[in-house]
Enzyme design. Structure first.
Site, PDB file in Angstrom:
ATOM      1  CB  SER A 278      90.584  12.478   5.876  1.00 56.35           C
ATOM      2  OG  SER A 278      91.370  13.342   5.090  1.00 56.35           O
TER       3      SER A 278
ATOM      4  CG  HIS B 270      93.576  15.422   9.143  1.00 57.06           C
ATOM      5  ND1 HIS B 270      92.057  16.016   8.803  1.00 57.06           N
ATOM      6  CD2 HIS B 270      93.918  14.513   8.304  1.00 57.06           C
ATOM      7  CE1 HIS B 270      91.834  15.135   7.656  1.00 57.06           C
ATOM      8  NE2 HIS B 270      92.788  14.490   7.172  1.00 57.06           N
TER       9      HIS B 270
END
Length: 275
Positions: free
Chosen positions: A100, A253
């Site tokens: 991320s 994610h």
């Protein structure tokens, strides 16, 4: 052998954990995402330590790293602090894994010091984000702004945020809840630092910057990522000159939490292939 400690680089303390393998001369540095810490790699690390030397860091102002209001929390400056940490440890060449926000910092680091980075693995990396609006940056100077940040995070709620980043909801347990909540229960400094981070945020690396990064890159993405959608991964794979994209089905994610075995396998194959 495991070493845990804090290194002071410039005006910030950086917490690190170092796992040394007797059979490897290759070092991998793990960079976590926004509102996270080294905790997010706890399931992936055991799969990597037999073959590599591993260093994890808590990126400021997260985890156990410094949260001083005097630090500049731009991704570029954080990358420069990590470079200083790497040099302090006497390392001349490393591999990077960034999840991320950590992926964007990995790219920033490679952009600044390409000679230092052998290869990069990007796990659902952020990219192409602009800086915050001028009005919000102006508000960040006000004393009550940190209270607003705290209220916003409290309102969004830990459980809701975890459900957003994990595809398989059954993975969410008390250990995960405590691990991601803990850094935000130790006083107000983190919220003041996050306010400063809003002010310091600049535009992410642009296409023309990415095209100058010739470091071999492996991008691994969850098809069901709701935070950094797959289209970002495809764009990064297109703009980075030496990149390959792997897509994992039924994955969100939080790749290091959701698919540590699969992710580790791709990482090992990529590093061996590129050695």
């Amino acid at each position: 052998m495991t070493i845990k400690g804090i290194e002071t680089v410039g005006n910030i303390d950086i917490y690190f954990e170092q796992y040394r393998s007797d059979s490897s001369h290759q070092t991998i540095l793990l960079l976590h995402g926004f509102l996270s810490s080294s905790f997010s790699y706890r399931k992936l690390i055991p799969y990597l330590t037999p073959d590599f030397n591993i260093i994890t860091v808590d990126l400021p102002p997260f985890g156990q790293s410094g949260k001083t209001y005097r630090y500049t929390y731009s991704f570029e400056n954080i990358a420069r602090s990590i470079i200083e940490l790497i040099e302090t440890k006497g390392l001349q060449s490393i591999c990077l894994i960034g999840h991320s926000m950590g992926g964007q910092i990995a790219l920033q680091l490679a952009n600044i010091r390409p000679d230092l980075v052998q290869r990069i693995v990007l796990l659902c990396s952020s990219g192409y984000l602009p800086s915050f609006p001028r009005k919000m940056k102006a508000l960040s100077y006000l004393p009550f702004f940190s209270l607003g940040v705290r209220h916003y995070l409290a309102k969004s709620g830990l459980e809701k945020n975890l459900k957003k980043v994990v595809y398989n909801q059954e993975l969410i347990d008390d250990a995960m809840r405590q691990g991601y909540l803990q850094p935000f229960t130790e006083g107000r400094q983190i919220f003041r630092a996050l306010g400063r981070m809003v002010r310091d945020k600049r535009v992410d690396l642009l296409k023309e910057d990415l095209q100058k990064i010739h470091t071999p890159c492996l991008l691994i993405w969850g098809r069901e990522d709701k935070v950094v959608p797959l289209k970002i991964g495809k764009q990064l794979a297109s703009d980075l000159p030496n990149a390959n994209l792997v897509i994992l089905d039924d994955t969100g994610h939080l790749l290091p939490e959701e698919k540590p075995t699969e992710v580790a396998s791709y990482i090992k194959n990529f590093f061996i292939e590129k050695s």
